[in-house]
Write a protein that holds these residues in place. Structure first.
Motif, PDB file in Angstrom:
ATOM      1  N   GLU A 135       0.798  -1.232   0.052  1.00 61.02           N
ATOM      2  CA  GLU A 135      -0.069   0.094   0.009  1.00 61.02           C
ATOM      3  C   GLU A 135       0.966   1.168   0.192  1.00 61.02           C
TER       4      GLU A 135
ATOM      5  N   GLU B 239       2.122   1.732  -3.256  1.00 61.57           N
ATOM      6  CA  GLU B 239       0.999   2.223  -4.341  1.00 61.57           C
ATOM      7  C   GLU B 239       0.766   3.823  -4.057  1.00 61.57           C
ATOM      8  N   ILE B 240       0.806   3.907  -2.736  1.00 62.26           N
ATOM      9  CA  ILE B 240       0.518   5.639  -2.550  1.00 62.26           C
ATOM     10  C   ILE B 240       1.356   6.354  -3.320  1.00 62.26           C
TER      11      ILE B 240
ATOM     12  N   ILE C   1       1.033   6.471  -7.006  1.00 58.10           N
ATOM     13  CA  ILE C   1      -0.188   7.413  -7.337  1.00 58.10           C
ATOM     14  C   ILE C   1       0.304   8.807  -7.116  1.00 58.10           C
TER      15      ILE C   1
ATOM     16  N   GLU D  16      -5.838  10.695  -1.150  1.00 61.87           N
ATOM     17  CA  GLU D  16      -6.981   9.878  -1.508  1.00 61.87           C
ATOM     18  C   GLU D  16      -6.566   8.387  -1.280  1.00 61.87           C
ATOM     19  N   LYS D  17      -5.791   7.865  -1.949  1.00 60.53           N
ATOM     20  CA  LYS D  17      -5.257   6.508  -1.795  1.00 60.53           C
ATOM     21  C   LYS D  17      -4.833   6.428  -0.367  1.00 60.53           C
TER      22      LYS D  17
ATOM     23  N   GLU E 152      -8.002   5.736   1.489  1.00 59.92           N
ATOM     24  CA  GLU E 152      -8.569   4.417   1.092  1.00 59.92           C
ATOM     25  C   GLU E 152      -7.704   3.299   1.907  1.00 59.92           C
ATOM     26  N   CYS E 153      -6.597   3.732   2.073  1.00 60.39           N
ATOM     27  CA  CYS E 153      -5.762   2.318   2.850  1.00 60.39           C
ATOM     28  C   CYS E 153      -6.070   2.526   4.256  1.00 60.39           C
TER      29      CYS E 153
ATOM     30  N   THR F  43      -0.933   0.594 -10.138  1.00 66.41           N
ATOM     31  CA  THR F  43      -2.274   1.366  -9.661  1.00 66.41           C
ATOM     32  C   THR F  43      -3.456   1.036 -10.451  1.00 66.41           C
ATOM     33  N   ASN F  44      -4.619   1.694 -10.090  1.00 66.43           N
ATOM     34  CA  ASN F  44      -5.906   1.465 -10.846  1.00 66.43           C
ATOM     35  C   ASN F  44      -5.558   1.831 -12.222  1.00 66.43           C
TER      36      ASN F  44
END
Length: 925
Positions: free
Chosen positions: A135, A138-139, A142, A153-154, A157-158, A667-668
């Motif tokens: 995570e 990924e943050i 992003i 925002e990520k 979410e985490c 990421t997405n």
């Protein structure tokens, strides 16, 4: 697994869906999940998010019939770091996770403010213990690709998924440490006071981006590892080598059979030390007896590297060496592999899974366990799950012999310790987790060590931001105009959020946007058509405001040109999509300012002062030494690209040949570099000489061998003490330098704190080494006993399903979609809606990444059919012989029919309604 356990798992599935991102544990579930299922779950996350992925994961999980899968699931959670979820499921006690709900709700309400006020990289290092390692990566990704707001925002979410009971307090402390005003909004119990702080945008975040640069593959070529060529066999690079005295010193306690943590700098040859220990261990057994060694490597690249090293060294001695990772475990009988080999290289989740399944009866099958990067032995990490098993066996009075334990690390860390006593407590807990009675460091041969591992000089460079910013002025006016348009639509806009004094180009503004959008989803009016119109319009306005805000953040750290390109790409995509009246108006307003923005961004006087200072450092260092090799660390992928473009376009830096290196994580919307691409770049950097500067994000936990270099530059980049030690270790050449370049004095202060913590760690280890070993073992035993009591004393609450029928409304336009009575659960983790009425509510479009997995074939994405809405609702699949939609709860608002109260849920597991299993017979009605 018993029927009762299966029922319990079903009963608590909402908690699991709300917490678990299954893609982080898939590698540990290899014995039970095939490649198709793994791909399906990964695709589900990419397209719908982690909650839907968890739904699918649970569906597949509960279909398993193989013995031991439940234990394997728990081990996977533990290995991946889901300590809270692991403990809750093991004891069926979700009270701790349930208590987090009030903080989740608060964070959801504050999300817009969080996004506008928080720079994730500033606090990520402090929050890393509350997040999964992936995570964190990924943050950071992003942040680099989408900007700090998207990264924040990520992060939200985490955090909303975090199963760590201390994350609210940790967040509070991190905000206060960074003097961030968001801490005033973030209220946590236990008497923590709110602290007034400076704007987040003014500070440089310290990315806790897991910069766990695994130890360089020191043994990739044994002749390169700490030993001069004259001391290594010229005929066999993986043959006999002459260890240095400090390596013998590090190995000595373990060679005496003691459980040992070996703490020594990156690049000193700890892998060679482990080979010394392993060889001595295997040779000590008398005729007729055999030792069995397991070496744990956290990541696949490091696992492959160590398997190669150990195989080439030990097979010449007649020992059998093999390796098993998540990628291969499903194709091999693990118990036979363990039985038939002397040395087994494993990714730890494999052992966790097999212990749970019972295919490996106990740890007694091994005589030596070696944990690489053993500082990860905490919480629900697979290392800790293995050691829980070990300690249960030790404290439970089992008659089976326990293996010797050896840990390797460059830094044991000190956690949140404020002084040496607290640091000592932290280190003792790590020792207790690994049952280690000795911490081995180099003391008698320090001079020799210092000849091998060079510590670079560190310089702090404080630079100023732009004095005037025309680009920001233009964008700010566009944002003000957009806000005014939004207020015309909804006069109560300011009441949608309590965030005050929001500034453009900040995380606080991003948080305001999120807060408004969240409020829109539960905004209610008597006139439902008007309610829908207002909500859709506000979504569009705030989405554009977010992009403008992102651009201002990009401009802050790079060039105005990079920020403008970001906006041009966005508006190009807007034109290619629905492009309704509001979007046409907003696009026209932007295009009216485009020529002026282009002119401003091309004006040399508007160049970022930070870039000017970076240019000066590079010119100076390459002038002093034209053979300089540099690694430039930045926070985000966006900055990697921006700085590469800047270097290539700057004639004053024509002597530089930049390469880029980013993580492999996805990421997405963005895919990281593949491992082959990374290796290609690294070869070009360290072997071919194609690049003399490497611009990199954290390639945390990826086992990448960063070449020796003599210049390290941290561009607005800093981490915790472990990261600092490992990042600094990239500059290994004699006379190497490390620059920290930032416009934020807080970043420099943070790095100085890390340096203090490093000294505190070293002092604590020295103190610990003076203790009587028997006394220390007693202390370790006390800690272990206490921790086991905590693990064993958990109860299990069960959420009571609400049997009242409720409405599901589109989260964007608020149109009625269906009722909960129409929803059916497929394979315990996917949700579909029955009836022809629902089919009229959505439209489908071909899925960009159609895939077939298990009983599912993903064919299309589904969107709200209402005009100008097109809100993403989920996917359309073929399930066995049925064509059905699968929806994601975060796309909807749940309305209580009796009271009209509306509620948002980010995961199905949080929504405790009566869940009816899918029955094929209903489809024929």
């Amino acid at each position: 697994m018993t029927t009762e356990q299966r029922r319990s798992l079903l009963a608590f599935q909402d908690y699991i869906r709300k917490t678990l991102d299954p893609t982080y544990i898939l590698s540990y579930m290899a014995p039970w999940f095939g490649e198709e299922e793994v791909q399906y779950i990964q695709a589900e996350k990419n397209n719908k998010g982690p909650m839907e992925a968890a739904t699918l994961f649970l569906k597949f999980l509960l279909e398993l019939q193989e013995e031991g899968w439940f234990r394997g699931f728990l081990d996977a959670l533990d290995h991946a770091g889901y300590s809270g979820l692991y403990e809750a499921i093991e004891s069926w006690d979700f009270k701790k996770i349930e208590k987090l709900e009030e903080y989740r709700l608060l964070l959801k309400r504050l999300q817009p403010e969080f996004k506008t006020r928080i720079i994730p990289t500033d606090i990520l290092s402090d929050l890393s213990e509350c997040l999964i390692n992936q995570e964190c990566e990924e943050i950071l990704q992003i942040c680099s690709t989408k900007g700090m707001m998207a990264g924040a925002e990520k992060l939200v979410e985490c955090l909303l998924r975090s199963d760590k009971e201390n994350w609210p307090k940790t967040l509070k402390l991190a905000l206060e440490r960074e003097r961030n005003k968001f801490s005033e909004l973030w209220t946590v119990e236990n008497g923590i006071k709110d602290v007034e702080t400076e704007d987040l945008e003014d500070k440089m975040e310290t990315s806790d981006i897991q910069i766990f640069y695994q130890e360089d593959p020191e043994c990739q070529n044994l002749s390169e590892n700490s030993c001069p060529p004259s001391e290594v066999s010229d005929t066999n690079l993986y043959g006999p080598f002459k260890p240095r005295n400090y390596q013998l010193e590090l190995a000595l306690p373990a060679k005496k059979g003691k459980n040992t943590i070996i703490c020594a700098p990156t690049g000193c040859g700890k892998t060679l030390v482990s080979i010394l220990i392993c060889e001595h261990h295997l040779k000590k057994f008398p005729q007729g007896q055999k030792g069995k060694v397991v070496f744990f490597a956290n990541q696949i690249p490091l696992y492959e590297q160590q398997e190669s090293i150990f195989s080439k060294y030990f097979e010449r001695l007649g020992y059998r060496v093999t390796g098993i990772s998540g990628a291969t475990a499903e194709n091999v009988p693990v118990e036979q592999i363990v039985e038939n080999n002397d040395i087994i290289i494993l990714t730890p989740q494999i052992l966790v899974n097999n212990l749970k399944k019972g295919t490996i009866p106990s740890l007694s099958v091994f005589t030596l366990m070696i944990f690489d990067e053993c500082h990860n032995t905490s919480k629900q990490h697979p290392y800790n799950m293995i050691m829980f098993n070990y300690l249960d066996q030790k404290l439970g009075g089992s008659s089976g012999p326990l293996p010797q334990v050896v840990g390797l690390t460059a830094s044991v860390g000190v956690g949140d310790a404020k002084d040496t006593d607290e640091a000592l407590d932290y280190i003792c807990k790590l020792c207790a987790s690994l049952d280690a009675s000795v911490i081995a460091t180099v003391k008698d041969n320090l001079e020799e060590l210092e000849q091998v591992v060079y510590k670079p000089q560190k310089f702090f460079r404080k630079v100023e931001s732009r004095i005037s910013d025309k680009f920001k002025c233009i964008i700010a006016q566009l944002m003000r105009d957009t806000e005014s348009l939004a207020k015309r639509i909804c006069k109560d806009l300011e009441n949608f959020s309590q965030i005050q004094n929001r500034e453009f180009g900040t995380q606080k503004y991003e948080q305001w946007i999120v807060t408004v959008q969240k409020a829109c989803m539960v905004f209610q009016m008597p006139d439902k058509d008007e309610e829908s119109r207002i909500c859709k319009a506000l979504f569009l306005y705030t989405s554009h405001l977010r992009k403008y805000n992102d651009a201002l953040i990009i401009s802050e750290h790079a060039r105005m040109k990079d920020a403008l390109d970001y906006l041009k790409d966005f508006f190009s995509n807007v034109r290619a999509a629905g492009f309704d009246e509001i979007e046409q108006d907003l696009t026209q307003r932007f295009e009216e300012k485009l020529q002026e923005l282009e002119s401003v961004s091309r004006d040399p006087s508007n160049e970022n002062p930070k870039l000017e200072d970076l240019r000066f450092i590079l010119q100076e260092e390459y002038h002093l030494n034209p053979e300089t090799i540099t690694i430039l660390f930045v926070k985000t992928r966006a900055l990697v690209d921006a700085l590469k473009n800047w270097i290539e376009g700057n004639p004053k830096l024509s002597f530089l040949k930049p390469g880029i290196l980013t993580g492999r994580g996805k990421t997405n919307q963005n895919t990281g570099m593949t491992l082959p691409a990374q290796k290609c770049i690294l070869d070009a950097f360290k072997v071919n000489g194609d690049h003399n500067i490497l611009i990199a994000t954290s390639v945390a936990d990826e086992g990448i061998d960063i070449a020796h270099c003599n210049l390290v530059i941290l561009y607005e980049y800093v981490g915790n003490v472990i990261k600092m030690i490992q990042t600094r270790g990239r500059g290994r050449a004699r006379g190497s330098k490390c620059f920290l370049l930032t416009s934020n004095a807080g970043v420099i202060e943070k790095e100085q704190i890390n340096m203090y913590k490093e000294k505190m760690m070293n002092d604590s280890i020295l103190r610990l080494q003076t203790w009587d070993e028997a006394v220390f073992r007693e202390m370790i035993l006390h800690i272990q006993t206490h921790e086991k009591l905590i693990r064993d004393s958990q109860e299990k609450p069960k959420p009571v399903p609400d049997k009242e029928n409720k409405k599901l409304l589109c989260g964007k336009c608020k149109a009625l979609v269906c009722y909960t009575a129409d929803i059916r659960v497929i394979e315990e983790c996917h949700y579909t809606v029955l009836g022809d009425a629902f089919k009229e509510c959505f439209v489908s479009r071909p899925h960009p990444k159609p895939k077939k997995f298990s009983n599912f074939e993903k064919r299309a994405k589904i969107f709200c059919a209402r005009q100008n809405c097109s809100h993403d609702w989920g996917i359309h699949v073929k399930y066995k012989t049925f064509e059905i939609p699968v929806i994601k709860i975060e796309s909807f608002v749940v309305e209580d029919i009796a009271t009209g109260v509306q509620t948002l849920y980010s995961k199905w597991k949080d929504f405790h309604f009566e869940k009816i299993p899918f029955d094929p017979a209903e489809m024929s009605k």
